[in-house]
Enzyme design. Structure first.
Site, PDB file in Angstrom:
ATOM      1  N   GLU A 184       0.761  -1.119  -0.241  1.00 35.37           N
ATOM      2  CA  GLU A 184      -0.161  -0.111   0.154  1.00 35.37           C
ATOM      3  C   GLU A 184       0.963   1.324   0.266  1.00 35.37           C
ATOM      4  O   GLU A 184       0.794   2.252   0.522  1.00 35.37           O
ATOM      5  CB  GLU A 184      -0.940   0.492   1.243  1.00 35.37           C
ATOM      6  CG  GLU A 184      -2.177  -0.565   1.299  1.00 35.37           C
ATOM      7  CD  GLU A 184      -3.200  -0.944   1.819  1.00 35.37           C
ATOM      8  OE1 GLU A 184      -2.786  -0.473   2.753  1.00 35.37           O
ATOM      9  OE2 GLU A 184      -4.330  -2.164   2.489  1.00 35.37           O
TER      10      GLU A 184
ATOM     11  N   GLU B 146      -4.856  -8.626   1.129  1.00 38.51           N
ATOM     12  CA  GLU B 146      -6.032  -8.080   2.369  1.00 38.51           C
ATOM     13  C   GLU B 146      -7.478  -7.915   2.218  1.00 38.51           C
ATOM     14  O   GLU B 146      -7.909  -7.556   0.949  1.00 38.51           O
ATOM     15  CB  GLU B 146      -5.660  -7.136   2.885  1.00 38.51           C
ATOM     16  CG  GLU B 146      -3.985  -6.988   3.633  1.00 38.51           C
ATOM     17  CD  GLU B 146      -3.589  -5.818   4.593  1.00 38.51           C
ATOM     18  OE1 GLU B 146      -4.347  -4.936   4.049  1.00 38.51           O
ATOM     19  OE2 GLU B 146      -2.511  -5.676   4.407  1.00 38.51           O
TER      20      GLU B 146
HETATM   21  C1  FCB Z   1      -4.034  -2.400   5.364  1.00 40.98           C
HETATM   22  C2  FCB Z   1      -3.211  -1.416   6.014  1.00 40.98           C
HETATM   23  C3  FCB Z   1      -2.217  -4.032   7.163  1.00 40.98           C
HETATM   24  C4  FCB Z   1      -3.758  -3.486   8.382  1.00 40.98           C
HETATM   25  C5  FCB Z   1      -4.944  -3.555   7.816  1.00 40.98           C
HETATM   26  C6  FCB Z   1      -6.158  -3.126   8.156  1.00 40.98           C
HETATM   27  O1  FCB Z   1      -3.904  -1.049   5.401  1.00 40.98           O
HETATM   28  O2  FCB Z   1      -2.112  -2.930   5.019  1.00 40.98           O
HETATM   29  O3  FCB Z   1      -1.509  -3.445   7.850  1.00 40.98           O
HETATM   30  O4  FCB Z   1      -3.608  -1.923   8.962  1.00 40.98           O
HETATM   31  O5  FCB Z   1      -5.517  -1.996   6.952  1.00 40.98           O
END
Ligand code: FCB
Length: 451
Positions: free
Chosen positions: A163, A354
């Site tokens: 990210e 994620e």
């Molecule tokens: C993302 C991050 C991860 C975690 C999630 C909830 O932005 O990559 O580390 O904090 O959110």
């Protein structure tokens, strides 16, 4: 509804959020070690000093993964644990830790997916200008080479950076994450340019040093726009919006276009004007490296519809929307439109690296952690992902965020994202109901989601 063969079912974590051992065995400091000491910056003054103590308990944690039946585990390497000053001397004890972790995973038939950078930037490099310094490109590539040299006989799946939008935006423009800077646009753009070049150089370093055929990608956060309905014009509006530069930080294209298409989007170049960084000959070629997959972190999306003159406009969310503990709206369709649009534009297999939610979890009177919201949330999102796959999106996997409750950055330990509950007083782990539920999803390759 089985998912594709070889689809990787996993869970994800990041070094600073779980490891602890922040000052042990030669580890250098990261900007997060420093940021947590800045009064008022992190909820309740929490730090990652101990976190989930994974640095000492990784074997137990790999057993949890095995119990859930994970096929893949995404974790990140702490750069200053491996190279304490960020460049130069390598800390063998740091590399040994990841070596043992990888071995433990493989013994349990869990494929490691390694992220090289998930925000814990070496503090001593920050003191030399950090990502603002053009040398940061080589610093990162050299670090990548060290890790790849050590792990690539066993690790084949690599993600360069997690990210960039978030660590650049929250960390360097808005001051909410480490290192806590609030820089003007020109500086933020220069940093972004270096981060993108560092990504490209790291891809090259991985391919040049890998001892087994590597698969390489990056993991930008997915900024997903969804159509209010499925009429052609609203779908087209959502596609346009997903790839627009409407927000100078929170967009996909400023990051993914250079990496995958080889140029900055024209709309942004015009918008930034004199703030644009000076591009040296060859910079774009460095950034533009072949990738094997498009990793994306998707939690929610925004609804839009066709606007005037072929454009798009936002649609206000319903009153009283379903919200997670992050106050993020529950928007399962983001896991349909996101993979679909990203696949259409970038033509790379998608991996959701994620997805998940912060929930109000605690240990109930019966000693268990009941988290029906997590089960419902993930069922909805996975069904949406499956629809995209059924309609032709090539997809390699899904990683739930997170394997266990952990340090949620500026929110400290106040947000629980885990499939596993962590009692931070005792470091006891308790699999939540969702972990057992996820086992069945994995076991059935997704077929149980229909039930
Ligand atoms: C993302 C991050 C991860 C975690 C999630 C909830 O932005 O990559 O580390 O904090 O959110």
């Amino acid at each position: 509804m089985a998912f594709p063969e070889n689809f990787a079912w996993g869970a994800a974590t990041a070094s600073y959020q779980i490891e602890g051992g922040a000052y042990e065995n030669g580890k250098g400091r990261s900007v997060w070690d420093a940021f947590c000491r800045w009064p008022g910056k992190v909820y309740a003054g929490d730090t990652g000093d101990v976190a989930c103590d994974h640095y000492h308990r990784y074997r137990e944690d790999v057993q949890l993964m095995a119990e859930i039946g994970l096929q893949a585990y995404r974790f990140s390497i702490s750069w200053p644990r491996v190279i304490p000053e960020g460049v130069g001397l390598v800390n063998e004890a740091g590399l040994d830790f990841y070596d043992r972790l990888v071995d433990a995973l493989l013994e349990n038939h869990i494929t490691p997916w390694v992220t090289l950078f998930h925000w814990d930037y070496p503090e001593s490099l920050y003191h030399q200008g950090g990502w603002m310094n053009r040398d940061s490109v080589c610093w990162f590539a050299d670090y990548a080479a060290v890790v790849v040299e050590r792990l690539s006989d066993r690790v084949t799946h690599w993600i360069t950076q997690n990210e960039p939008q978030v660590f650049i935006g929250l960390g360097h423009a808005l001051g909410i994450h480490a290192p806590g800077l609030r820089l003007p646009d020109a500086d933020v753009l220069l940093i972004t340019h270096h981060v993108l070049m560092a990504h490209g150089m790291a891809v090259t370093a991985i391919r040049d040093n890998a001892k087994s055929e590597p698969l390489v990608g990056a993991a930008p956060v997915g900024i997903i726009k969804m159509p209010v309905d499925e009429s052609d014009e609203n779908v087209e509006a959502a596609r346009l919006a997903t790839f627009s530069m409407e927000d100078k930080l929170w967009n996909n294209v400023w990051y993914a276009d250079p990496m995958i298409l080889g140029h900055y989007p024209e709309e942004g170049v015009k918008m930034f004007g004199a703030d644009m960084p000076e591009l040296h000959d060859g910079d774009m070629e460095i950034i533009h490296q072949p990738l094997d997959f498009y990793a994306t972190n998707i939690y929610h999306g925004d609804t839009v519809r066709a606007g005037q003159d072929g454009g798009w406009e936002p649609v206000a969310p319903q009153t009283g929307p379903p919200l997670t503990m992050m106050n993020w709206r529950v928007e399962p369709e983001a896991l349909y439109w996101g993979p679909r649009f990203l696949y259409e534009r970038y033509q790379l297999p998608i991996v959701v690296t994620e997805n998940g939610l912060a929930n109000t979890d605690w240990i109930h009177l019966d000693g268990k952690v009941h988290d029906p919201q997590r089960i419902d949330f993930t069922t909805r999102y996975l069904r949406a992902y499956k629809r995209a796959i059924d309609e032709g999106v090539e997809a390699m996997g899904y990683f739930h965020w997170s394997l266990m409750d952990n340090f949620e950055w500026a929110e400290g330990y106040s947000r629980r994202f885990g499939l596993t509950y962590v009692d931070y007083q005792t470091q006891e782990r308790v699999l939540k109901d969702s972990a057992y539920w996820y086992s069945e999803v994995i076991e059935s390759n997704g077929a149980s989601l229909d039930a």
